[in-house]
Design an enzyme around this catalytic site. Sequence first.
Site, mmCIF file in Angstrom:
data_model
loop_
_atom_site.group_PDB
_atom_site.id
_atom_site.type_symbol
_atom_site.label_atom_id
_atom_site.label_comp_id
_atom_site.label_asym_id
_atom_site.label_seq_id
_atom_site.Cartn_x
_atom_site.Cartn_y
_atom_site.Cartn_z
ATOM 1 N N HIS A 83 0.237 -4.522 50.771
ATOM 2 C CA HIS A 83 -0.991 -5.314 50.637
ATOM 3 C C HIS A 83 -1.741 -4.995 49.342
ATOM 4 O O HIS A 83 -1.584 -3.918 48.759
ATOM 5 C CB HIS A 83 -1.905 -5.051 51.841
ATOM 6 C CG HIS A 83 -2.359 -3.620 51.913
ATOM 7 N ND1 HIS A 83 -3.398 -3.121 51.163
ATOM 8 C CD2 HIS A 83 -1.884 -2.583 52.626
ATOM 9 C CE1 HIS A 83 -3.557 -1.847 51.414
ATOM 10 N NE2 HIS A 83 -2.637 -1.480 52.294
ATOM 11 N N GLY A 84 -2.585 -5.941 48.919
ATOM 12 C CA GLY A 84 -3.434 -5.708 47.755
ATOM 13 C C GLY A 84 -4.482 -4.637 48.057
ATOM 14 O O GLY A 84 -4.640 -4.206 49.212
ATOM 15 N N LEU A 87 -10.750 -2.395 50.704
ATOM 16 C CA LEU A 87 -12.071 -1.803 50.431
ATOM 17 C C LEU A 87 -12.044 -0.278 50.545
ATOM 18 O O LEU A 87 -12.805 0.407 49.877
ATOM 19 C CB LEU A 87 -13.107 -2.397 51.389
ATOM 20 C CG LEU A 87 -13.578 -3.793 50.970
ATOM 21 C CD1 LEU A 87 -14.160 -4.559 52.142
ATOM 22 C CD2 LEU A 87 -14.610 -3.694 49.846
ATOM 23 N N TRP A 88 -11.171 0.238 51.380
ATOM 24 C CA TRP A 88 -11.084 1.700 51.496
ATOM 25 C C TRP A 88 -10.138 2.300 50.451
ATOM 26 O O TRP A 88 -10.269 3.470 50.118
ATOM 27 C CB TRP A 88 -10.671 2.103 52.918
ATOM 28 C CG TRP A 88 -11.845 2.122 53.862
ATOM 29 C CD1 TRP A 88 -13.066 1.524 53.673
ATOM 30 C CD2 TRP A 88 -11.917 2.784 55.120
ATOM 31 N NE1 TRP A 88 -13.880 1.759 54.745
ATOM 32 C CE2 TRP A 88 -13.209 2.530 55.658
ATOM 33 C CE3 TRP A 88 -11.026 3.547 55.870
ATOM 34 C CZ2 TRP A 88 -13.616 3.034 56.899
ATOM 35 C CZ3 TRP A 88 -11.434 4.042 57.107
ATOM 36 C CH2 TRP A 88 -12.709 3.783 57.610
ATOM 37 N N ASN A 89 -9.187 1.498 49.936
ATOM 38 C CA ASN A 89 -8.420 1.997 48.770
ATOM 39 C C ASN A 89 -9.408 2.193 47.630
ATOM 40 O O ASN A 89 -9.384 3.194 46.915
ATOM 41 C CB ASN A 89 -7.373 0.984 48.295
ATOM 42 C CG ASN A 89 -6.199 0.812 49.245
ATOM 43 O OD1 ASN A 89 -5.667 -0.287 49.402
ATOM 44 N ND2 ASN A 89 -5.774 1.892 49.877
ATOM 45 N N GLY A 96 -5.174 4.400 57.090
ATOM 46 C CA GLY A 96 -4.290 4.384 58.261
ATOM 47 C C GLY A 96 -4.416 3.110 59.055
ATOM 48 O O GLY A 96 -4.291 2.009 58.521
ATOM 49 N N ARG A 132 -5.510 -6.630 56.149
ATOM 50 C CA ARG A 132 -5.190 -6.525 54.717
ATOM 51 C C ARG A 132 -3.772 -7.015 54.420
ATOM 52 O O ARG A 132 -3.516 -7.592 53.368
ATOM 53 C CB ARG A 132 -5.454 -5.108 54.185
ATOM 54 C CG ARG A 132 -4.713 -3.965 54.890
ATOM 55 C CD ARG A 132 -5.347 -2.633 54.470
ATOM 56 N NE ARG A 132 -4.666 -1.421 54.915
ATOM 57 C CZ ARG A 132 -4.889 -0.819 56.076
ATOM 58 N NH1 ARG A 132 -5.751 -1.324 56.947
ATOM 59 N NH2 ARG A 132 -4.251 0.309 56.384
ATOM 60 N N GLU A 186 0.153 0.443 59.063
ATOM 61 C CA GLU A 186 0.140 1.681 58.286
ATOM 62 C C GLU A 186 0.310 2.863 59.236
ATOM 63 O O GLU A 186 -0.003 2.747 60.443
ATOM 64 C CB GLU A 186 -1.198 1.771 57.515
ATOM 65 C CG GLU A 186 -1.355 3.000 56.621
ATOM 66 C CD GLU A 186 -0.205 3.186 55.642
ATOM 67 O OE1 GLU A 186 0.939 3.464 56.109
ATOM 68 O OE2 GLU A 186 -0.424 3.093 54.420
ATOM 69 N N MET A 188 -0.525 6.047 61.285
ATOM 70 C CA MET A 188 -1.813 6.430 61.855
ATOM 71 C C MET A 188 -2.190 7.769 61.212
ATOM 72 O O MET A 188 -1.445 8.738 61.323
ATOM 73 C CB MET A 188 -1.675 6.533 63.375
ATOM 74 C CG MET A 188 -2.970 6.344 64.110
ATOM 75 S SD MET A 188 -3.967 7.824 64.086
ATOM 76 C CE MET A 188 -3.196 8.731 65.430
ATOM 77 N N ARG A 213 0.312 13.612 53.017
ATOM 78 C CA ARG A 213 0.408 12.221 52.528
ATOM 79 C C ARG A 213 1.835 11.780 52.212
ATOM 80 O O ARG A 213 2.172 10.615 52.365
ATOM 81 C CB ARG A 213 -0.450 12.041 51.267
ATOM 82 C CG ARG A 213 -1.928 12.163 51.530
ATOM 83 C CD ARG A 213 -2.743 11.988 50.267
ATOM 84 N NE ARG A 213 -2.679 10.635 49.750
ATOM 85 C CZ ARG A 213 -3.224 10.248 48.591
ATOM 86 N NH1 ARG A 213 -3.876 11.115 47.845
ATOM 87 N NH2 ARG A 213 -3.127 9.001 48.193
ATOM 88 N N HIS A 256 2.420 -2.035 54.529
ATOM 89 C CA HIS A 256 1.572 -0.952 54.008
ATOM 90 C C HIS A 256 2.380 0.108 53.260
ATOM 91 O O HIS A 256 3.598 0.203 53.429
ATOM 92 C CB HIS A 256 0.853 -0.296 55.188
ATOM 93 C CG HIS A 256 0.070 -1.298 55.974
ATOM 94 N ND1 HIS A 256 -1.254 -1.521 55.786
ATOM 95 C CD2 HIS A 256 0.472 -2.189 56.936
ATOM 96 C CE1 HIS A 256 -1.666 -2.502 56.587
ATOM 97 N NE2 HIS A 256 -0.625 -2.919 57.300
ATOM 98 N N GLY A 257 1.643 0.916 52.496
ATOM 99 C CA GLY A 257 2.282 1.966 51.706
ATOM 100 C C GLY A 257 3.306 2.758 52.506
ATOM 101 O O GLY A 257 4.470 2.867 52.114
HETATM 102 O O1 LIG Z 1 -5.035 5.702 53.317
HETATM 103 C C1 LIG Z 1 -3.958 5.205 53.695
HETATM 104 O O2 LIG Z 1 -3.813 4.615 54.762
HETATM 105 C C2 LIG Z 1 -2.745 5.317 52.790
HETATM 106 C C3 LIG Z 1 -2.492 4.058 52.027
HETATM 107 O O3 LIG Z 1 -3.590 3.615 51.321
HETATM 108 O O4 LIG Z 1 -2.961 6.396 51.943
HETATM 109 P P1 LIG Z 1 -1.840 7.184 51.171
HETATM 110 O O5 LIG Z 1 -2.186 7.032 49.721
HETATM 111 O O6 LIG Z 1 -1.992 8.599 51.632
HETATM 112 O O7 LIG Z 1 -0.513 6.642 51.498
#
Ligand SMILES: O=C(O)[C@@H](CO)OP(=O)(O)O
Length: 327
Positions: A83-84, A87-89, A96, A132, A186, A188, A213, A256-257
């Site tokens: 995802h782009g 707001l929390w990125n 999570g 997101r 993402e 948890m 992480r 998600h990441g």
């Molecule tokens: O906060 C999160 O949910 C993830 C992705 O943004 O963080 P991380 O960078 O640790 O993967």
Amino acid sequence: MATVVSHQAIGSIVSQRPFNFKASQFLKELPLNNPMKFRQKRFKIEATASQIPVFEPVLSPSKNITHESKKKSNEAALILIRHGESLWNEKNLFTGCVDVPLTEKGVAEAIEAGKRISNIPVDLIFTSSLIRAQMTAMLAMTQHRRKKVPIILHDESEKAQTWSHVFSEETRKQSIPVIAAWQLNERMYGELQGLNKEETAERYGKQQVHEWRRSYHIPPPKGESLEMCAERAVAYFEDNIEPELAFGNNVLIAAHGNSLRSIIMYLDKLTSQEVTSLELSTGLPLLYIYKDRKFMRRGSPVGPTEAGVYAYTKRLAQYRQKLDETL
Ligand SMILES: O=C(O)[C@@H](CO)OP(=O)(O)O
């Protein structure tokens, strides 16, 4: 456990069907006439008001490909998009499973991602259940040359299925089913959710936070390790997405990441050590070609004019040619 959304929802019209309605007829009306979809109980349509079951699921025993002769193609494209920016990125907070939307930059990234994949045909979209990822998929699809309409399927109840029915075959053909699955969410992040990443590193030490992480086995406090995240995300991929690719459907996944890191680990056969250095940028699409049950990574399409992408498979090349002729 959340219900698995079925593609059936888009074609389901259980209560309005005449009583002599046949399952085979019903199948023909599906947006994607794919026998693989009936492998699991996910297509269970309850009895109609008349108590006549209009559809019985065909249970296929394994992931092995059946119905070979009905396959659309031996190859398919798989597009993955993280995802782009959310707001929390932007605030550098652990997110999570907290459901926060995209920032303006995230919206722009999703649109840019859409431009990069705008010439690749998409038959089916999977997203996580988080906004997101869904925003990203939807915004990306606004850029697609084919202009098919992504439609989120709802099977949380029989009523939700019935009430979201599309009554025109032609309109169904111009839509792309979107399946939202919590399994693609993402990881948890447990007690880190909502905490600032930098402050957490200052408090617990950079090394510890890096392990939480990026390591495969070590979970953050009361959260999921990447390994735990992989257990549900990769299982979902194998059970629900791979059969679609095997059938010849091109699939876009917006997730998600970390759920995507676990899927890429599976696709690229990375070791638990190798995955620690895998980082995914927000809004950057990755292209894989699925052929002969193997995944071939093709990097990121660079834009609508990128001819190279279409050389990967005959089908994509033909599709591109057709697009250029008709649009
Ligand atoms: O906060 C999160 O949910 C993830 C992705 O943004 O963080 P991380 O960078 O640790 O993967």
